[in-house]
Design a protein around this motif. Structure first.
Motif, PDB file in Angstrom:
ATOM      1  N   ARG A 212       0.884  -1.165  -0.182  1.00 58.34           N
ATOM      2  CA  ARG A 212      -0.052   0.089  -0.097  1.00 58.34           C
ATOM      3  C   ARG A 212       0.868   1.337  -0.035  1.00 58.34           C
ATOM      4  O   ARG A 212       0.718   2.161  -0.625  1.00 58.34           O
ATOM      5  CB  ARG A 212      -0.836  -0.040   1.158  1.00 58.34           C
ATOM      6  CG  ARG A 212      -1.796   1.138   1.273  1.00 58.34           C
ATOM      7  CD  ARG A 212      -2.783   1.135   2.352  1.00 58.34           C
ATOM      8  NE  ARG A 212      -3.880   2.184   2.549  1.00 58.34           N
ATOM      9  CZ  ARG A 212      -4.457   2.339   3.486  1.00 58.34           C
ATOM     10  NH1 ARG A 212      -4.694   1.561   4.580  1.00 58.34           N
ATOM     11  NH2 ARG A 212      -5.614   3.225   3.330  1.00 58.34           N
ATOM     12  N   ALA A 213       1.972   1.177   0.867  1.00 53.08           N
ATOM     13  CA  ALA A 213       2.758   2.552   0.829  1.00 53.08           C
ATOM     14  C   ALA A 213       3.512   2.673  -0.377  1.00 53.08           C
ATOM     15  O   ALA A 213       3.564   3.799  -1.007  1.00 53.08           O
ATOM     16  CB  ALA A 213       3.880   2.206   2.066  1.00 53.08           C
ATOM     17  N   ARG A 214       3.822   1.470  -1.047  1.00 55.75           N
ATOM     18  CA  ARG A 214       4.674   1.762  -2.615  1.00 55.75           C
ATOM     19  C   ARG A 214       3.702   2.047  -3.553  1.00 55.75           C
ATOM     20  O   ARG A 214       4.175   3.063  -4.238  1.00 55.75           O
ATOM     21  CB  ARG A 214       5.087   0.383  -2.749  1.00 55.75           C
ATOM     22  CG  ARG A 214       6.343  -0.282  -1.966  1.00 55.75           C
ATOM     23  CD  ARG A 214       7.329  -1.416  -2.515  1.00 55.75           C
ATOM     24  NE  ARG A 214       6.597  -2.479  -2.745  1.00 55.75           N
ATOM     25  CZ  ARG A 214       6.412  -3.564  -1.876  1.00 55.75           C
ATOM     26  NH1 ARG A 214       7.313  -3.525  -0.838  1.00 55.75           N
ATOM     27  NH2 ARG A 214       5.846  -4.733  -1.892  1.00 55.75           N
ATOM     28  N   LEU A 215       2.593   1.726  -3.377  1.00 49.45           N
ATOM     29  CA  LEU A 215       1.585   1.856  -4.365  1.00 49.45           C
ATOM     30  C   LEU A 215       1.267   3.478  -4.137  1.00 49.45           C
ATOM     31  O   LEU A 215       1.237   4.200  -5.398  1.00 49.45           O
ATOM     32  CB  LEU A 215       0.206   1.258  -4.371  1.00 49.45           C
ATOM     33  CG  LEU A 215       0.473  -0.310  -4.806  1.00 49.45           C
ATOM     34  CD1 LEU A 215      -1.037  -1.017  -4.647  1.00 49.45           C
ATOM     35  CD2 LEU A 215       0.709  -0.253  -6.297  1.00 49.45           C
TER      36      LEU A 215
ATOM     37  N   ALA B 242      -2.853  11.595  -0.452  1.00 52.65           N
ATOM     38  CA  ALA B 242      -3.791  11.519   0.613  1.00 52.65           C
ATOM     39  C   ALA B 242      -4.770  10.355  -0.235  1.00 52.65           C
ATOM     40  O   ALA B 242      -5.291   9.121   0.421  1.00 52.65           O
ATOM     41  CB  ALA B 242      -4.344  12.349   1.243  1.00 52.65           C
ATOM     42  N   PHE B 243      -5.299  10.791  -1.327  1.00 48.31           N
ATOM     43  CA  PHE B 243      -6.273  10.031  -2.090  1.00 48.31           C
ATOM     44  C   PHE B 243      -5.799   8.715  -2.535  1.00 48.31           C
ATOM     45  O   PHE B 243      -6.378   7.525  -2.470  1.00 48.31           O
ATOM     46  CB  PHE B 243      -6.978  10.821  -3.132  1.00 48.31           C
ATOM     47  CG  PHE B 243      -8.203  11.743  -2.753  1.00 48.31           C
ATOM     48  CD1 PHE B 243      -9.338  11.400  -2.341  1.00 48.31           C
ATOM     49  CD2 PHE B 243      -7.970  13.103  -2.560  1.00 48.31           C
ATOM     50  CE1 PHE B 243     -10.508  12.034  -2.224  1.00 48.31           C
ATOM     51  CE2 PHE B 243      -8.784  13.912  -2.018  1.00 48.31           C
ATOM     52  CZ  PHE B 243     -10.210  13.351  -1.978  1.00 48.31           C
ATOM     53  N   GLY B 244      -4.497   8.839  -2.896  1.00 45.81           N
ATOM     54  CA  GLY B 244      -3.731   7.681  -3.507  1.00 45.81           C
ATOM     55  C   GLY B 244      -3.621   6.591  -2.179  1.00 45.81           C
ATOM     56  O   GLY B 244      -3.885   5.226  -2.488  1.00 45.81           O
ATOM     57  N   TRP B 245      -3.601   7.019  -1.070  1.00 44.36           N
ATOM     58  CA  TRP B 245      -3.318   6.199  -0.093  1.00 44.36           C
ATOM     59  C   TRP B 245      -4.707   5.212   0.316  1.00 44.36           C
ATOM     60  O   TRP B 245      -4.875   4.395   0.529  1.00 44.36           O
ATOM     61  CB  TRP B 245      -2.964   6.997   1.257  1.00 44.36           C
ATOM     62  CG  TRP B 245      -3.183   5.888   2.599  1.00 44.36           C
ATOM     63  CD1 TRP B 245      -3.920   5.989   3.583  1.00 44.36           C
ATOM     64  CD2 TRP B 245      -2.110   5.296   3.058  1.00 44.36           C
ATOM     65  NE1 TRP B 245      -3.672   5.156   4.374  1.00 44.36           N
ATOM     66  CE2 TRP B 245      -2.448   4.655   4.345  1.00 44.36           C
ATOM     67  CE3 TRP B 245      -0.668   4.772   2.678  1.00 44.36           C
ATOM     68  CZ2 TRP B 245      -1.584   3.650   5.084  1.00 44.36           C
ATOM     69  CZ3 TRP B 245       0.143   3.777   3.477  1.00 44.36           C
ATOM     70  CH2 TRP B 245      -0.421   3.440   4.672  1.00 44.36           C
ATOM     71  N   LEU B 246      -6.109   6.328   0.214  1.00 40.20           N
ATOM     72  CA  LEU B 246      -7.109   5.787   0.379  1.00 40.20           C
ATOM     73  C   LEU B 246      -7.467   4.664  -0.667  1.00 40.20           C
ATOM     74  O   LEU B 246      -8.228   3.486  -0.623  1.00 40.20           O
ATOM     75  CB  LEU B 246      -8.227   6.627   0.456  1.00 40.20           C
ATOM     76  CG  LEU B 246      -8.095   7.816   1.647  1.00 40.20           C
ATOM     77  CD1 LEU B 246      -8.833   8.841   1.733  1.00 40.20           C
ATOM     78  CD2 LEU B 246      -8.430   7.125   2.949  1.00 40.20           C
TER      79      LEU B 246
ATOM     80  N   ALA C 197      -8.196  -0.843  -2.910  1.00 44.14           N
ATOM     81  CA  ALA C 197      -7.884  -1.802  -4.034  1.00 44.14           C
ATOM     82  C   ALA C 197      -7.137  -3.106  -3.515  1.00 44.14           C
ATOM     83  O   ALA C 197      -7.614  -4.251  -3.952  1.00 44.14           O
ATOM     84  CB  ALA C 197      -6.894  -1.149  -4.862  1.00 44.14           C
ATOM     85  N   LEU C 198      -6.640  -2.891  -2.280  1.00 42.62           N
ATOM     86  CA  LEU C 198      -5.773  -4.068  -1.910  1.00 42.62           C
ATOM     87  C   LEU C 198      -6.791  -4.838  -0.669  1.00 42.62           C
ATOM     88  O   LEU C 198      -6.533  -5.531  -0.052  1.00 42.62           O
ATOM     89  CB  LEU C 198      -4.735  -3.474  -0.923  1.00 42.62           C
ATOM     90  CG  LEU C 198      -3.519  -3.114  -1.990  1.00 42.62           C
ATOM     91  CD1 LEU C 198      -2.302  -2.652  -1.268  1.00 42.62           C
ATOM     92  CD2 LEU C 198      -2.983  -4.378  -2.818  1.00 42.62           C
ATOM     93  N   GLN C 199      -8.026  -4.232  -0.231  1.00 40.14           N
ATOM     94  CA  GLN C 199      -8.796  -4.827   0.699  1.00 40.14           C
ATOM     95  C   GLN C 199      -9.421  -6.099   0.294  1.00 40.14           C
ATOM     96  O   GLN C 199      -9.190  -6.914   1.463  1.00 40.14           O
ATOM     97  CB  GLN C 199     -10.129  -3.838   0.832  1.00 40.14           C
ATOM     98  CG  GLN C 199     -11.149  -4.144   1.880  1.00 40.14           C
ATOM     99  CD  GLN C 199     -12.401  -3.430   1.841  1.00 40.14           C
ATOM    100  OE1 GLN C 199     -12.418  -2.586   1.093  1.00 40.14           O
ATOM    101  NE2 GLN C 199     -13.276  -3.778   3.070  1.00 40.14           N
ATOM    102  N   PRO C 200      -9.522  -6.568  -0.731  1.00 46.61           N
ATOM    103  CA  PRO C 200      -9.695  -8.228  -1.250  1.00 46.61           C
ATOM    104  C   PRO C 200      -8.659  -8.855  -0.664  1.00 46.61           C
ATOM    105  O   PRO C 200      -8.549 -10.119  -0.164  1.00 46.61           O
ATOM    106  CB  PRO C 200     -10.113  -8.054  -2.629  1.00 46.61           C
ATOM    107  CG  PRO C 200     -10.394  -6.800  -2.963  1.00 46.61           C
ATOM    108  CD  PRO C 200      -9.727  -5.945  -2.083  1.00 46.61           C
TER     109      PRO C 200
END
Length: 384
Positions: free
Chosen positions: A7-10, A100-104, A109-112
């Motif tokens: 998530r941090a890298r994305l 900030a929006f990218g983090w959300l 996207a990674l929730q599944p």
């Protein structure tokens, strides 16, 4: 060094691409504005009116042209600097909002994948091998790559669940089927040696056969207990470990009257199966008595609350145990030095049943070798 999460890298990738695009856009805008703004005042020096020079060299006209050119250059430079300054500030602010929006968005996207990870973690931390395999991810949403991964994981869990259930059913069914011929053999042998005309040799042979038959019955009982303890508990009742250990030590101490048994039994209330908990305590005490010193040996049984959790601790003297051999002792049909069980010292199911029963109740077992020889086994269970 701790690596960044996906998530941090994305988020960094999204923010970096946005910042790079903003910088390119600001640079292109700067170049275009610089080209389209040659004369900020819209005045061309060629269009200036003819002024009568005070000197033959025309110095007044040249001075006026120089002043106007300097003013034009200063206005242009000020406009371009304002463009860079204000544009840079806006770019930094918008980039922060974009990160900030990218983090959300990355988290969504990674929730599944997080759902897959949580399910796998729950199954990996299940009480017993095979328990928890009935869980499924059951991911909803469009059939994309993540959905295919979740469905494949569910299919794998289903196959493993059926495999473990089949193994448990086989052990239970085979153990039940073997009980009948063993009981029949015991009845026939007892009948033969109790006949009035039975010879002394027949009685000795019958006693040997009864001992072998009893050994096989204990093996079957151990397998059944192990199979039952690996299933989910359907009924639970309040049980005090102190009462269970008091009864168990009274019964087990008769097997080794030469050994000292120290008891420190404080109340430790748990919520579980009384039969399985009694078998857990009995196996621990029996194992401590069996694997002990011939003389001057002792066993200590202690119950109570440790950090609010019911705890049963059994310490005993005995032969030296290497630390790397402790885990081997919890494997079925295994003993020290990874040797298959042989002889009359047991089947290697005692500690396996202890661990299975403890995990079936949501607890755990910890065994540590004593420096002077023997073991210290601690069972920790959830409070009632």
């Amino acid at each position: 060094m701790k690596r960044l999460t996906i998530r941090a890298r994305l988020t960094l990738i999204y923010g970096g691409l946005f910042l790079l695009a903003g910088m390119v856009l600001l640079a292109v805008t700067y170049v275009l504005v610089d080209q389209r703004m040659p004369q900020p005042f819209g005045v061309s020096l060629r269009d200036l009116p003819k002024v009568t020079a005070t000197t033959p060299s025309g110095q007044n006209v040249d001075n006026l042209r120089a002043l106007i050119q300097d003013a034009q250059d200063e206005a242009k430079r000020s406009a371009l600097e304002s463009l860079l300054t204000q544009g840079g500030i806006a770019l930094v602010v918008v980039s922060a909002v974009a990160i900030a929006f990218g983090w959300l968005l990355a988290g969504r996207a990674l929730q599944p994948l997080q759902q897959v990870t949580d399910t796998a973690r729950r199954i990996a931390g299940a009480d017993t091998a095979g328990r928890g395999l009935h869980e499924r991810i059951a991911l909803r949403g469009p059939r994309d790559e993540v959905r295919e991964l979740a469905d494949t994981f569910d299919e794998m869990l289903g196959r493993l669940d059926r495999s473990f259930d089949g193994q448990r059913r086989f052990v239970a069914n085979a153990s039940h089927e073997l009980r009948t011929p063993l009981a029949l053999n015991r009845a026939l042998v007892e009948l033969a040696i109790t006949r009035p005309d039975a010879s002394a040799e027949t009685r000795r042979l019958g006693e040997s056969l009864l001992a072998v038959n009893e050994r096989h019955e204990r093996l079957i009982d151990g397998l059944l207990t192990l199979a039952d303890s690996e299933n989910e508990l359907t009924e639970r009742t309040p049980v005090d470990l102190a009462e269970v250990c008091a009864h168990v030590t009274d019964q087990a101490a008769k097997q080794a009257p030469d050994l000292l048994v120290h008891r420190s039994l404080a109340p430790a209330q748990v919520f579980g199966d009384p039969v399985l908990l009694e078998r857990l305590a009995f196996n621990l005490v029996e194992n401590a008595l069996r694997h002990n010193l011939p003389t001057e040996g002792w066993v200590e049984v202690r119950t109570g609350l440790v950090d609010g959790q019911p705890t049963l601790t059994v310490r005993n003297t005995g032969p030296m145990v290497a630390g790397y051999d402790v885990e081997t002792m919890f494997q079925p049909f295994r003993r020290l030095s990874r040797e298959r069980v042989a002889g009359a010292r047991g089947f290697g199911l005692g500690l396996s049943i202890v661990r299975a029963v403890a995990r079936a109740h949501g607890g755990n077992v910890d065994a540590r070798p004593r420096p002077a020889g023997g073991l210290t086994v601690t069972v920790t269970l959830p409070a009632a």
